[in-house]
Design a protein around this motif. Sequence first.
Motif, short mmCIF file in Angstrom:
data_model
loop_
_atom_site.label_atom_id
_atom_site.label_comp_id
_atom_site.label_asym_id
_atom_site.label_seq_id
_atom_site.Cartn_x
_atom_site.Cartn_y
_atom_site.Cartn_z
N UNK A 230 -34.03 -28.48 -10.02
CA UNK A 230 -33.20 -27.31 -9.75
C UNK A 230 -32.14 -27.22 -10.86
N UNK A 231 -32.34 -26.34 -11.82
CA UNK A 231 -31.44 -26.26 -12.97
C UNK A 231 -30.05 -25.77 -12.60
N UNK A 232 -29.91 -25.07 -11.51
CA UNK A 232 -28.60 -24.54 -11.12
C UNK A 232 -27.84 -25.49 -10.18
N UNK A 233 -28.54 -26.55 -9.68
CA UNK A 233 -27.91 -27.40 -8.68
C UNK A 233 -26.69 -28.15 -9.23
N UNK A 234 -26.84 -28.73 -10.43
CA UNK A 234 -25.75 -29.54 -10.98
C UNK A 234 -24.50 -28.69 -11.21
#
Length: 609
Positions: free
Chosen positions: A11-15
């Motif tokens: 998930x690229x947006x999670x961090x």
Amino acid sequence: MIPNGYLIFEDESFLDSTVAKMNALRKSGQFCDVRLQVCGHELMAHRAVLACCSPYLFEIFNSDAEPHGVSHVTFEDLDPEAVEILLNYAYTAQLKADKDLVKEVYSAAKRFKMERVKQICGDYLLSKIDSQNAISLRNFASSMGDGRLLGKVDAFIQDNLLEVSEQEDFLKLPRLKLEVMLEDNLTLPSNGKLYSKVLSWVQRSLWENGDHLERLMEEVQTLYYSPDHKLVDGGLVIEGHSEVFGGEEDHLQFVQKKPVRESTQRQMSCSSSGSLSPSNQAANVPKQTARREWKYIASEKTANNIYLCLAVLDGVLCVIFLHGRSSPQTSPSATPCLMKSLSFEAQPEELEEHPLSPMHYARSGLGTAALNGKLIAAGGYNREECLRTVECYDPKEDHWTFIAPMRTPRARFQMAVLMGQLYVIGGSNGHSDELSCGEAYDPHADEWAQIPELRTNRCNAGVCSLNNKLYVVGGSDPCGQKGLKNCDAFDPVTKTWSNCASLNISTCPHSTIYFTKFCTHDLNCQTFNLIDGVSELGRHQAAVCELDGFMYAIGGAESWNCLNTVERYNPDNNTWTLVAPMNVARRGAAVAVHAGKPVTGTWVIWEHF
């Protein structure tokens, strides 16, 4: 994608989302377990996050007696805004600081041991370096102990010393002035060897002779460079000695022959209290070397045998002005320093010498005047101390007595008598600060009273009474870089200062400008502030006197260059006129009117070293 039965999803947006939420929780104080008290401001955060970013805070948290409680960490010397910027960085990996806060962020990062942030801040500061901020940036790098940053700033200064030297920060630095006497056809060694010798001389002066750096900077120090390329004390040459303390070696073994000060004697006599004896003091030189920084940074040869240097002396960033002077016979504008001269610019009857009673205090840079048939000696330096005391000499009794002390300690000043009162103006207070204050002495009441201050702080100015007014002529400017040409008059009735005509402006045929403001084609040109071929001639350490309704300003110096010129002031039309020059250039000389004779027979001027 599901290889070998495992579900893998990135998930690229999670961090980004998570750190943003954690930072929002920090700012709202939710789930926070550490409070940072920074100069009265409270900043909340999470121990785990800070421990991951700051080795310093990790050590603190790891040593807490109650690891599950809320920790309190106090910082009284950090900027709250800078710490908030570091907290944002810890949570978001983004460093955003206003340019005026970068140094504060650097300081906080240094405390938190956040090396990456330190490097980024240092690189930013280096990207903004210019001649105007180089000195302040160097001071900052030195205070932070950052060798990498310091080295790069020093490299910039080495490449741009002349431009840096014209900036306000540079002009405010402490100054050490050296004159090195040279025999004919000799030149000074290259910069590196030259300043290695100079630094060694300063070290020996401080450690073996008990001098203080401030005292060395109060007066021009005279050295002598011999034909066999050795450096000796100019005072020893004057006294006829030839003891040599250094040769071609880079480190000069230099010992000035001066008496040990009383304060030093008192310290040495108390061996039981742990004070150093002379032998122990010399033995401990290496330990002192390790405590303070000694470093040559950069230098420029601005004209023939004139050098400008920036160096660290005993941990203090200083400017060194060094002037190599040829034999005084080469030019009437050269300073005769290698012999005690008994020459005078007059033809009085034969003088008989006999010793008089000594003063109670040894003094240098004092003020003198004749008052009611007696000689007054005021202030001056007595080794460690700038004096307030005033002594009165009665020639009939051959005896010195004390009169009321001045209100302010002062030296490097002149004084004059006006309408029965004694006036002292300006000078230096012994802390490298030029004064603007003045005092008047009433002999009937035996007391001093303040008078209105000068408009310009100055020392080494000429003072003279003329037509019921007190005149202050030239002097050194507050930065000590040049002689002043402006003159002021004091009216004791109205108690006000007014401007009078400035000293002359002369013309130089050359136009090249260097930092030292000497004409590079002819050092005997006696010029300053070369602008389109016209220069302003200022004077400090000039001798000033009144004769037949005129005031004379005799000799003195402009920066390094001693003057043989003489100017006469006419109060009727408020003008200065150049008159016949002296045969020898002089600064710090004394002048007196003798028997009311014409100019060629009225001045008795003794050399002063």
